[in-house]
Design a protein around this motif. Structure first.
Motif, PDB file in Angstrom:
ATOM      1  N   SER A 132      -9.897   8.267   0.322  1.00 28.27           N
ATOM      2  CA  SER A 132     -10.545   7.582  -0.819  1.00 28.27           C
ATOM      3  C   SER A 132     -10.063   6.344  -0.650  1.00 28.27           C
ATOM      4  O   SER A 132     -10.774   5.229  -0.987  1.00 28.27           O
ATOM      5  N   LEU A 133      -8.622   6.061  -0.841  1.00 25.52           N
ATOM      6  CA  LEU A 133      -8.168   4.911  -1.006  1.00 25.52           C
ATOM      7  C   LEU A 133      -7.253   4.241   0.417  1.00 25.52           C
ATOM      8  O   LEU A 133      -7.557   3.209   0.654  1.00 25.52           O
ATOM      9  N   GLY A 134      -6.504   5.266   0.950  1.00 24.62           N
ATOM     10  CA  GLY A 134      -5.691   4.809   2.018  1.00 24.62           C
ATOM     11  C   GLY A 134      -6.324   4.131   3.071  1.00 24.62           C
ATOM     12  O   GLY A 134      -6.025   3.168   3.745  1.00 24.62           O
ATOM     13  N   LYS A 135      -7.237   4.985   3.756  1.00 27.35           N
ATOM     14  CA  LYS A 135      -7.714   4.178   4.889  1.00 27.35           C
ATOM     15  C   LYS A 135      -8.858   3.254   4.764  1.00 27.35           C
ATOM     16  O   LYS A 135      -8.976   2.288   5.522  1.00 27.35           O
ATOM     17  N   PRO A 136      -9.307   3.176   3.937  1.00 30.79           N
ATOM     18  CA  PRO A 136     -10.631   1.855   3.570  1.00 30.79           C
ATOM     19  C   PRO A 136      -9.581   0.592   3.160  1.00 30.79           C
ATOM     20  O   PRO A 136     -10.155  -0.475   3.705  1.00 30.79           O
ATOM     21  N   LEU A 137      -8.457   1.023   2.458  1.00 29.77           N
ATOM     22  CA  LEU A 137      -7.717  -0.058   2.218  1.00 29.77           C
ATOM     23  C   LEU A 137      -6.990  -0.785   3.520  1.00 29.77           C
ATOM     24  O   LEU A 137      -6.692  -1.799   3.537  1.00 29.77           O
ATOM     25  N   LEU A 138      -6.408   0.131   4.258  1.00 29.88           N
ATOM     26  CA  LEU A 138      -5.659  -0.128   5.461  1.00 29.88           C
ATOM     27  C   LEU A 138      -6.772  -0.805   6.281  1.00 29.88           C
ATOM     28  O   LEU A 138      -6.224  -1.955   6.885  1.00 29.88           O
ATOM     29  N   ILE A 139      -7.875  -0.523   6.702  1.00 28.22           N
ATOM     30  CA  ILE A 139      -8.932  -1.213   7.564  1.00 28.22           C
ATOM     31  C   ILE A 139      -9.213  -2.684   6.795  1.00 28.22           C
ATOM     32  O   ILE A 139      -9.307  -3.405   7.494  1.00 28.22           O
ATOM     33  N   GLY A 140      -9.309  -2.473   5.369  1.00 26.17           N
ATOM     34  CA  GLY A 140      -9.895  -3.737   4.636  1.00 26.17           C
ATOM     35  C   GLY A 140      -8.628  -4.891   4.742  1.00 26.17           C
ATOM     36  O   GLY A 140      -8.971  -6.028   5.182  1.00 26.17           O
ATOM     37  N   MET A 141      -7.539  -4.291   4.796  1.00 23.46           N
ATOM     38  CA  MET A 141      -6.312  -5.516   5.050  1.00 23.46           C
ATOM     39  C   MET A 141      -6.471  -5.912   6.420  1.00 23.46           C
ATOM     40  O   MET A 141      -6.111  -7.075   6.592  1.00 23.46           O
ATOM     41  N   ALA A 142      -6.573  -5.259   7.533  1.00 21.44           N
ATOM     42  CA  ALA A 142      -6.413  -5.751   8.778  1.00 21.44           C
ATOM     43  C   ALA A 142      -7.584  -6.634   8.984  1.00 21.44           C
ATOM     44  O   ALA A 142      -7.363  -7.859   9.298  1.00 21.44           O
ATOM     45  N   ILE A 143      -8.776  -6.262   8.484  1.00 24.56           N
ATOM     46  CA  ILE A 143     -10.083  -7.320   8.594  1.00 24.56           C
ATOM     47  C   ILE A 143      -9.690  -8.571   7.962  1.00 24.56           C
ATOM     48  O   ILE A 143     -10.005  -9.538   8.333  1.00 24.56           O
TER      49      ILE A 143
ATOM     50  N   TYR B 223      -7.690  -7.837  -5.336  1.00 32.66           N
ATOM     51  CA  TYR B 223      -8.834  -7.565  -6.176  1.00 32.66           C
ATOM     52  C   TYR B 223      -9.884  -6.446  -5.621  1.00 32.66           C
ATOM     53  O   TYR B 223     -10.458  -5.578  -6.272  1.00 32.66           O
ATOM     54  N   ALA B 224      -9.825  -6.312  -4.102  1.00 31.71           N
ATOM     55  CA  ALA B 224     -10.731  -5.353  -3.537  1.00 31.71           C
ATOM     56  C   ALA B 224     -10.091  -4.123  -3.878  1.00 31.71           C
ATOM     57  O   ALA B 224     -10.937  -3.042  -3.865  1.00 31.71           O
ATOM     58  N   ALA B 225      -8.741  -3.905  -3.687  1.00 34.31           N
ATOM     59  CA  ALA B 225      -8.139  -2.482  -4.047  1.00 34.31           C
ATOM     60  C   ALA B 225      -8.387  -2.110  -5.497  1.00 34.31           C
ATOM     61  O   ALA B 225      -8.517  -0.995  -5.584  1.00 34.31           O
ATOM     62  N   TRP B 226      -8.440  -3.023  -6.274  1.00 35.83           N
ATOM     63  CA  TRP B 226      -8.606  -2.724  -7.790  1.00 35.83           C
ATOM     64  C   TRP B 226      -9.999  -2.321  -8.002  1.00 35.83           C
ATOM     65  O   TRP B 226     -10.208  -1.106  -8.708  1.00 35.83           O
ATOM     66  N   GLN B 227     -10.835  -3.128  -7.468  1.00 35.98           N
ATOM     67  CA  GLN B 227     -12.219  -2.639  -7.610  1.00 35.98           C
ATOM     68  C   GLN B 227     -12.736  -1.412  -6.870  1.00 35.98           C
ATOM     69  O   GLN B 227     -13.383  -0.413  -7.461  1.00 35.98           O
ATOM     70  N   LEU B 228     -12.046  -1.019  -5.658  1.00 35.97           N
ATOM     71  CA  LEU B 228     -12.267   0.394  -5.036  1.00 35.97           C
ATOM     72  C   LEU B 228     -11.390   1.314  -5.745  1.00 35.97           C
ATOM     73  O   LEU B 228     -12.232   2.516  -6.159  1.00 35.97           O
TER      74      LEU B 228
ATOM     75  N   ARG C 227     -12.423   5.957  -8.994  1.00 30.68           N
ATOM     76  CA  ARG C 227     -11.920   6.928 -10.285  1.00 30.68           C
ATOM     77  C   ARG C 227     -13.227   7.021 -11.150  1.00 30.68           C
ATOM     78  O   ARG C 227     -13.696   8.542 -11.625  1.00 30.68           O
ATOM     79  N   SER C 228     -14.395   6.224 -11.482  1.00 28.86           N
ATOM     80  CA  SER C 228     -15.636   6.405 -11.875  1.00 28.86           C
ATOM     81  C   SER C 228     -16.388   7.605 -11.250  1.00 28.86           C
ATOM     82  O   SER C 228     -16.917   8.314 -11.992  1.00 28.86           O
ATOM     83  N   ALA C 229     -16.250   7.376 -10.057  1.00 21.41           N
ATOM     84  CA  ALA C 229     -16.914   8.734  -9.270  1.00 21.41           C
ATOM     85  C   ALA C 229     -16.373   9.936  -9.599  1.00 21.41           C
ATOM     86  O   ALA C 229     -17.066  11.004  -9.680  1.00 21.41           O
ATOM     87  N   VAL C 230     -15.098  10.075  -9.489  1.00 23.86           N
ATOM     88  CA  VAL C 230     -14.263  11.308  -9.979  1.00 23.86           C
ATOM     89  C   VAL C 230     -14.770  11.648 -11.283  1.00 23.86           C
ATOM     90  O   VAL C 230     -15.125  12.961 -11.413  1.00 23.86           O
ATOM     91  N   GLN C 231     -14.806  10.881 -12.320  1.00 22.07           N
ATOM     92  CA  GLN C 231     -14.907  11.244 -13.688  1.00 22.07           C
ATOM     93  C   GLN C 231     -16.382  11.668 -13.747  1.00 22.07           C
ATOM     94  O   GLN C 231     -16.875  12.659 -14.562  1.00 22.07           O
ATOM     95  N   ALA C 232     -17.511  10.946 -13.110  1.00 21.48           N
ATOM     96  CA  ALA C 232     -18.661  11.405 -13.123  1.00 21.48           C
ATOM     97  C   ALA C 232     -18.926  12.909 -12.605  1.00 21.48           C
ATOM     98  O   ALA C 232     -19.698  13.589 -12.984  1.00 21.48           O
TER      99      ALA C 232
ATOM    100  N   LEU D 174       0.778  -1.160  -0.044  1.00 23.96           N
ATOM    101  CA  LEU D 174       0.058  -0.051  -0.032  1.00 23.96           C
ATOM    102  C   LEU D 174       0.674   1.381   0.200  1.00 23.96           C
ATOM    103  O   LEU D 174       0.724   2.215  -0.745  1.00 23.96           O
ATOM    104  N   GLY D 175       2.006   1.246   0.585  1.00 21.94           N
ATOM    105  CA  GLY D 175       2.945   2.458   0.945  1.00 21.94           C
ATOM    106  C   GLY D 175       3.461   2.468  -0.455  1.00 21.94           C
ATOM    107  O   GLY D 175       3.614   3.864  -0.931  1.00 21.94           O
ATOM    108  N   LEU D 176       4.159   1.565  -1.099  1.00 19.99           N
ATOM    109  CA  LEU D 176       4.612   1.643  -2.299  1.00 19.99           C
ATOM    110  C   LEU D 176       3.760   1.921  -3.393  1.00 19.99           C
ATOM    111  O   LEU D 176       4.152   2.872  -4.392  1.00 19.99           O
ATOM    112  N   GLY D 177       2.506   1.686  -3.408  1.00 20.97           N
ATOM    113  CA  GLY D 177       1.556   2.299  -4.408  1.00 20.97           C
ATOM    114  C   GLY D 177       1.169   3.747  -4.353  1.00 20.97           C
ATOM    115  O   GLY D 177       1.209   4.481  -5.313  1.00 20.97           O
ATOM    116  N   PHE D 178       1.121   4.099  -3.086  1.00 19.36           N
ATOM    117  CA  PHE D 178       0.866   5.713  -3.017  1.00 19.36           C
ATOM    118  C   PHE D 178       2.126   6.261  -2.905  1.00 19.36           C
ATOM    119  O   PHE D 178       2.147   7.492  -3.863  1.00 19.36           O
TER     120      PHE D 178
END
Length: 272
Positions: free
Chosen positions: A211-222, A251-256, A261-266, A189-193
């Motif tokens: 948008s990405l950091g916090k949800p992914l961190l929590i999701g990884m721990a769970i 897979y969850a990170a890619w979907q998120l 990104r779709s929400a930002v473009q919309a 996650l750190g290298l991705g950012f």
């Protein structure tokens, strides 16, 4: 005249504005510096991940296998030396004191035992993970029988009741693998950012902590705990933990990222 002058100022080559309205080149320097620092910081969980899977996990597995294969000691207890033996020795002890303190982080479950002078261990300070089934029933002066292995008291017993100490090797490789998997994902996650910020995407959606950091961190721990704990209860091999947690998290990170990104473009399309 005014219109012509305005067009010339607009068409003049210059710095492209970033998402925040600031010149791109002004923010690229600090962003790249932060990205480089994040690469260095990400090496810490990466090294921790390597240490877990190359040292901690193999050591725990080997220690548990040695303990499970240990046989009772055939000879009398040594009267000299450190008392470190690979066999299991049963030694009588007397309880000097016990500590049973419940209360979350401040909980303490301890016992101090004293043995006879001819034993491999004359005194032992034990820690337990819980008060029962034996510790909370002990009183100073009670006689107990302790199992000694490699210089440590791994278990005490009296009246048919047994309780293992924290020194007893346990088959908890799945939980250790969960810790190693989490630290590895944290490094990723750190290298991705870091890569995103080096590319000049710092502060731009979806590459933000919210948008990405916090949800992914929590999701990884769970995810790591949610896979490791059932694997421990069921008795699955430890390698099941990274084999399931890593692909699922990726897979969850890619979907998120795709959803954000779709929400930002919309949102941009709607503001035009």
């Amino acid at each position: 005249m005014t219109k012509t002058a305005t067009v010339r100022r607009t068409d003049r080559p210059g710095r492209l504005p970033s998402a925040g309205g600031r010149p791109g080149r002004r923010s690229s320097g600090p962003a790249r510096l932060t990205g480089a620092l994040l690469v260095v910081v990400s090496l810490i969980p990466a090294l921790a991940c390597g240490a877990v899977f190359t040292e901690w996990l193999p050591s725990d597995i080997k220690r548990y296998e040695d303990y499970a294969a240990a046989e009772p000691c055939p000879a009398p207890a040594p009267t000299t030396g450190t008392g470190v033996e690979d066999c299991l020795r049963t030694v009588p002890f007397t309880v000097e004191k016990t500590v049973v303190k419940k209360g979350g982080r401040n909980a303490r479950f301890e016992a101090t035992l004293s043995g006879f002078s001819g034993g491999p261990i004359r005194k032992g300070d034990l820690r337990f993970g819980n008060p029962g089934p034996l510790l909370e029933k002990l009183e100073p002066g009670d006689a107990v029988t302790a199992t000694v292995w490699r210089g440590s008291i791994t278990m005490i017993a009296t009246g048919g009741i047994r309780q293992s100490s924290t020194a007893e090797p346990r088959d908890e490789a799945q939980m250790t693998a969960g810790i190693g998997t989490f630290t590895g994902l944290l490094a990723a996650l750190g290298l991705g950012f870091a890569a995103a910020w080096l590319a000049g995407l710092r502060g731009q959606e979806p590459w933000t902590w919210r948008s990405l950091g916090k949800p992914l961190l929590i999701g990884m721990a769970i995810t790591c705990f949610g896979v490791a704990y059932p694997a421990f209860l069921i008795g699955l091999p430890w390698w099941v933990v990274p084999s399931v947690a890593v692909p699922f998290t990726a897979y969850a990170a890619w979907q998120l990222h795709r959803y954000r990104r779709s929400a930002v473009q919309a949102g941009r399309a709607g503001s035009v």
